[in-house]
Every structure is written in structure tokens, then in C-alpha cells.
Scaffold this motif. Structure first.
Motif, PDB file in Angstrom:
ATOM      1  N   TYR A 163       0.330 -17.031  13.988  1.00 17.06           N
ATOM      2  CA  TYR A 163      -0.397 -17.042  12.689  1.00 17.06           C
ATOM      3  C   TYR A 163      -0.092 -15.802  11.833  1.00 17.06           C
ATOM      4  CZ  TYR A 163      -2.745 -21.168  14.233  1.00 17.06           C
ATOM      5  OH  TYR A 163      -3.126 -22.264  14.816  1.00 17.06           O
ATOM      6  N   ALA A 164       0.210 -15.882  10.694  1.00 22.59           N
ATOM      7  CA  ALA A 164       0.576 -15.053   9.689  1.00 22.59           C
ATOM      8  C   ALA A 164      -0.689 -14.829   8.647  1.00 22.59           C
ATOM      9  CB  ALA A 164       1.852 -15.244   8.916  1.00 22.59           C
ATOM     10  N   LYS A 165      -0.850 -13.637   8.469  1.00 22.11           N
ATOM     11  CA  LYS A 165      -2.354 -13.236   7.904  1.00 22.11           C
ATOM     12  C   LYS A 165      -1.861 -13.293   6.315  1.00 22.11           C
ATOM     13  CE  LYS A 165      -5.838  -9.686   7.093  1.00 22.11           C
ATOM     14  NZ  LYS A 165      -6.240  -8.378   7.675  1.00 22.11           N
ATOM     15  N   VAL A 166      -2.499 -14.162   5.620  1.00 22.24           N
ATOM     16  CA  VAL A 166      -2.287 -14.447   4.059  1.00 22.24           C
ATOM     17  C   VAL A 166      -3.364 -13.850   3.179  1.00 22.24           C
ATOM     18  CG1 VAL A 166      -1.434 -16.027   2.253  1.00 22.24           C
ATOM     19  CG2 VAL A 166      -0.750 -16.293   4.851  1.00 22.24           C
ATOM     20  N   GLU A 167      -3.114 -12.726   2.363  1.00 24.69           N
ATOM     21  CA  GLU A 167      -3.937 -12.302   1.487  1.00 24.69           C
ATOM     22  C   GLU A 167      -3.240 -11.953   0.257  1.00 24.69           C
ATOM     23  OE1 GLU A 167      -5.610  -8.673   3.504  1.00 24.69           O
ATOM     24  OE2 GLU A 167      -6.860  -9.992   4.692  1.00 24.69           O
ATOM     25  N   SER A 168      -4.266 -12.024  -0.902  1.00 26.25           N
ATOM     26  CA  SER A 168      -3.461 -11.832  -2.134  1.00 26.25           C
ATOM     27  C   SER A 168      -4.203 -10.699  -2.994  1.00 26.25           C
ATOM     28  CB  SER A 168      -3.478 -13.145  -2.951  1.00 26.25           C
ATOM     29  OG  SER A 168      -2.854 -12.933  -4.235  1.00 26.25           O
ATOM     30  N   TYR A 169      -3.828  -9.821  -3.473  1.00 22.64           N
ATOM     31  CA  TYR A 169      -4.445  -8.734  -3.987  1.00 22.64           C
ATOM     32  C   TYR A 169      -3.696  -8.573  -5.398  1.00 22.64           C
ATOM     33  CZ  TYR A 169      -6.682  -8.011   0.303  1.00 22.64           C
ATOM     34  OH  TYR A 169      -7.487  -8.185   1.439  1.00 22.64           O
ATOM     35  N   ASP A 170      -4.506  -8.029  -6.298  1.00 29.34           N
ATOM     36  CA  ASP A 170      -3.852  -7.506  -7.708  1.00 29.34           C
ATOM     37  C   ASP A 170      -2.922  -6.133  -7.465  1.00 29.34           C
ATOM     38  OD1 ASP A 170      -3.929  -8.033 -10.691  1.00 29.34           O
ATOM     39  OD2 ASP A 170      -4.818  -5.787 -10.565  1.00 29.34           O
ATOM     40  N   ASP A 171      -1.942  -6.184  -7.715  1.00 33.27           N
ATOM     41  CA  ASP A 171      -1.271  -4.963  -7.444  1.00 33.27           C
ATOM     42  C   ASP A 171      -1.889  -3.700  -8.190  1.00 33.27           C
ATOM     43  OD1 ASP A 171       0.232  -6.283  -5.709  1.00 33.27           O
ATOM     44  OD2 ASP A 171       2.100  -6.518  -7.214  1.00 33.27           O
ATOM     45  N   GLU A 172      -2.072  -3.938  -9.514  1.00 38.04           N
ATOM     46  CA  GLU A 172      -2.558  -2.898 -10.484  1.00 38.04           C
ATOM     47  C   GLU A 172      -4.092  -2.337 -10.015  1.00 38.04           C
ATOM     48  OE1 GLU A 172      -3.574  -1.807 -15.066  1.00 38.04           O
ATOM     49  OE2 GLU A 172      -2.720  -3.817 -14.697  1.00 38.04           O
ATOM     50  N   THR A 173      -4.963  -3.405  -9.622  1.00 38.19           N
ATOM     51  CA  THR A 173      -6.101  -3.000  -9.204  1.00 38.19           C
ATOM     52  C   THR A 173      -5.976  -2.443  -7.712  1.00 38.19           C
ATOM     53  OG1 THR A 173      -7.152  -4.825 -10.212  1.00 38.19           O
ATOM     54  CG2 THR A 173      -8.515  -3.685  -8.333  1.00 38.19           C
ATOM     55  N   THR A 174      -5.182  -2.760  -6.955  1.00 43.07           N
ATOM     56  CA  THR A 174      -4.978  -2.223  -5.568  1.00 43.07           C
ATOM     57  C   THR A 174      -4.433  -0.716  -5.702  1.00 43.07           C
ATOM     58  OG1 THR A 174      -4.607  -4.172  -4.849  1.00 43.07           O
ATOM     59  CG2 THR A 174      -3.946  -2.159  -3.357  1.00 43.07           C
ATOM     60  N   ASN A 175      -3.626  -0.545  -6.518  1.00 45.22           N
ATOM     61  CA  ASN A 175      -2.964   1.011  -6.898  1.00 45.22           C
ATOM     62  C   ASN A 175      -4.082   1.791  -7.378  1.00 45.22           C
ATOM     63  OD1 ASN A 175      -0.272   0.241  -5.636  1.00 45.22           O
ATOM     64  ND2 ASN A 175       0.222  -0.405  -7.726  1.00 45.22           N
ATOM     65  N   GLU A 176      -4.650   1.242  -8.351  1.00 46.66           N
ATOM     66  CA  GLU A 176      -5.872   2.354  -8.788  1.00 46.66           C
ATOM     67  C   GLU A 176      -6.791   2.572  -7.880  1.00 46.66           C
ATOM     68  OE1 GLU A 176      -7.213   1.448 -12.901  1.00 46.66           O
ATOM     69  OE2 GLU A 176      -5.276   0.630 -13.472  1.00 46.66           O
ATOM     70  N   LEU A 177      -7.243   1.604  -7.063  1.00 48.65           N
ATOM     71  CA  LEU A 177      -8.315   1.778  -6.185  1.00 48.65           C
ATOM     72  C   LEU A 177      -7.865   2.706  -5.098  1.00 48.65           C
ATOM     73  CD1 LEU A 177      -9.901  -1.646  -5.707  1.00 48.65           C
ATOM     74  CD2 LEU A 177     -11.230   0.325  -6.565  1.00 48.65           C
ATOM     75  N   SER A 178      -6.705   2.529  -4.537  1.00 49.00           N
ATOM     76  CA  SER A 178      -6.037   3.443  -3.526  1.00 49.00           C
ATOM     77  C   SER A 178      -5.791   4.912  -4.057  1.00 49.00           C
ATOM     78  CB  SER A 178      -4.684   2.954  -3.381  1.00 49.00           C
ATOM     79  OG  SER A 178      -4.163   3.478  -2.250  1.00 49.00           O
ATOM     80  N   SER A 179      -5.338   5.225  -5.298  1.00 48.03           N
ATOM     81  CA  SER A 179      -5.370   6.595  -5.870  1.00 48.03           C
ATOM     82  C   SER A 179      -6.858   7.178  -5.734  1.00 48.03           C
ATOM     83  CB  SER A 179      -4.881   6.411  -7.156  1.00 48.03           C
ATOM     84  OG  SER A 179      -4.744   7.793  -7.780  1.00 48.03           O
ATOM     85  N   ASN A 180      -7.779   6.310  -6.090  1.00 49.53           N
ATOM     86  CA  ASN A 180      -9.148   6.797  -6.189  1.00 49.53           C
ATOM     87  C   ASN A 180      -9.622   7.174  -4.791  1.00 49.53           C
ATOM     88  OD1 ASN A 180      -9.764   6.973  -9.230  1.00 49.53           O
ATOM     89  ND2 ASN A 180     -10.157   4.829  -9.180  1.00 49.53           N
ATOM     90  N   TYR A 181      -9.421   6.389  -4.096  1.00 46.24           N
ATOM     91  CA  TYR A 181     -10.133   6.432  -2.728  1.00 46.24           C
ATOM     92  C   TYR A 181      -9.439   7.908  -1.970  1.00 46.24           C
ATOM     93  CZ  TYR A 181     -13.062   2.462  -2.454  1.00 46.24           C
ATOM     94  OH  TYR A 181     -14.011   1.583  -3.081  1.00 46.24           O
ATOM     95  N   LYS A 182      -8.320   8.031  -2.245  1.00 47.93           N
ATOM     96  CA  LYS A 182      -7.385   9.147  -1.781  1.00 47.93           C
ATOM     97  C   LYS A 182      -7.913  10.425  -2.470  1.00 47.93           C
ATOM     98  CE  LYS A 182      -2.815  11.446  -1.804  1.00 47.93           C
ATOM     99  NZ  LYS A 182      -1.639  11.368  -2.168  1.00 47.93           N
ATOM    100  N   ASN A 183      -8.428  10.346  -3.737  1.00 49.46           N
ATOM    101  CA  ASN A 183      -9.269  11.510  -4.260  1.00 49.46           C
ATOM    102  C   ASN A 183     -10.531  11.813  -3.505  1.00 49.46           C
ATOM    103  OD1 ASN A 183      -7.210  12.182  -5.983  1.00 49.46           O
ATOM    104  ND2 ASN A 183      -8.004  10.991  -7.675  1.00 49.46           N
ATOM    105  N   VAL A 184     -11.107  10.624  -3.174  1.00 48.51           N
ATOM    106  CA  VAL A 184     -12.448  10.699  -2.349  1.00 48.51           C
ATOM    107  C   VAL A 184     -12.332  11.257  -1.042  1.00 48.51           C
ATOM    108  CG1 VAL A 184     -14.309   9.359  -1.280  1.00 48.51           C
ATOM    109  CG2 VAL A 184     -13.561   8.739  -3.621  1.00 48.51           C
TER     110      VAL A 184
END
Length: 205
Positions: free
Chosen positions: A11-32
């Protein structure tokens, strides 16, 4: 999604995320992480901001769900006018005050007037409202109002029993406390015996 590789099924894990939102959130969590005194580039944390960015989108996916349309997608005319109860619906939500999880069970009942809905749709309505930043009181009322306004039944009852990590992990640190909330419309509000029947059903194991 199922796939076959070298004759073996998996089974392959299938998930879909908005790339722009993911990148912005990721950057913020790195700062955290760095503000907390961590080294965000070390092996164990290198991909943590991305993982948390995706996790938070998953945990708050209810913002992208339409609970009314969920009910309407399986709405049928039916003369049945007795209580319909779906109990012990598992729920997982996020407290909006500390963004820590609270989790437990929802018990939902309604008395049809002219229409019924698929039983799984009641659980999906709980999910749609729970997967948001919430307080348990509002969550209880939102579920009740959605069912009442969409199905127009003779009454709706909602009870939620939950444990809150913001009470267990921090603050008062009471690990065994439960919070119960309830809300009613129609026959469940005005008829004592109807409400008692509902409570009797959800207490039965």
C-alpha cells in the motif's frame, strides 16, 4: 492505494497538501525550533518542520469540509419517527487556547421528521467540526445546529466526553479528568422522558 511490486502487494500512502501552505508552515516551525534553543539542522530535526507542517494541515482539515453537504449527500425521505442514536464516535480535536489535543467520544441522536441521513454521515459531521481549532463547548453546539438545520428533525441531542491535554500535560496537570458537554433541540429539550431514554442508551455498554 494498493500497488504490486515484484509480485508482492503493498500500500502506498496517498496524501495531498498545498505546497505554498506547507512551505510557509515549515519555515515557521523551523523558526520555532530555533527559538526553543534547538538545532533545526541536526539529523533528528532536519525534516521535523516539514512533518509538522503536514501534520497540522491534516489535523485541521475540517476547515475544508462542508458538514451540511456531508449530510445532504445521503439524505432520504423516510416516515420513521423514532430515535436514531450513533454513540461512541471517536473524535480528535485541537484546543484553540494552547493548540494541544483533546480527544474522546461523541454521542449523537436525532428524531426524524421527514428525512433521515446515512449513519456514517453523522460521524463525518463530528469529524468535520472536530478537525479544526476548537473548544469542546462550541464543537458540541456546532454538531447539533448542523444536524438540526440540515435535516430539520423533531429534535437533536449531542453529548461529548473528552480528555484535554492542556489540563493533563500543563497547568493543573490532572491526568484523569474528563469534560462532558451536551446540547439539545426539540423533543430532547422539552420532553424529559425522551432525554432520559437517550442518556440510558448512551450509558449502556
Amino acid at each position: 492505494m494498493e500497488f504490486t511490486l515484484n509480485g508482492k502487494k503493498g500500500y502506498a500512502k496517498v496524501e495531498s497538501y498545498d505546497d505554498e501552505t506547507t512551505n510557509e508552515l515549515s519555515s515557521n516551525y523551523k523558526n520555532v525550533l530555533e527559538l526553543l534553543g534547538e538545532d533545526s539542522s541536526r539529523e533528528g530535526l532536519e525534516k521535523t518542520p516539514l512533518r509538522v507542517a503536514k501534520a497540522m494541515q491534516f489535523l485541521t482539515q475540517g476547515y475544508n469540509m462542508n458538514p451540511e453537504e456531508i449530510i445532504k449527500s445521503a439524505m432520504f425521505k423516510e416516515d420513521y419517527q423514532q430515535m436514531v442514536v450513533v454513540k461512541d464516535i471517536e473524535l480528535y480535536s485541537m484546543c484553540e487556547h494552547h493548540m494541544l489535543p483533546f480527544f474522546g467520544k461523541a454521542h449523537v441522536a436525532y428524531i426524524p421528521r421527514h428525512h433521515i441521513t446515512g449513519l456514517s454521515k453523522l460521524a463525518r459531521v463530528v469529524e468535520a467540526f472536530a478537525r479544526r481549532l476548537q473548544v469542546q463547548e462550541r464543537l458540541t453546539t456546532q454538531i447539533k445546529e448542523c444536524i438540526q438545520e440540515t435535516l430539520n428533525p423533531l429534535g437533536v441531542a449531542v453529548v461529548i466526553e473528552a480528555q484535554h491535554m492542556c489540563m493533563q500535560m500543563r497547568g493543573v496537570q490532572k491526568q484523569h479528568s474528563f469534560t462532558t458537554t451536551s446540547d439539545f433541540t426539540g423533543a430532547f429539550s422539552t420532553n424529559h422522558s425522551t432525554r432520559e431514554e437517550f442518556f440510558s442508551i448512551i450509558k449502556a455498554r
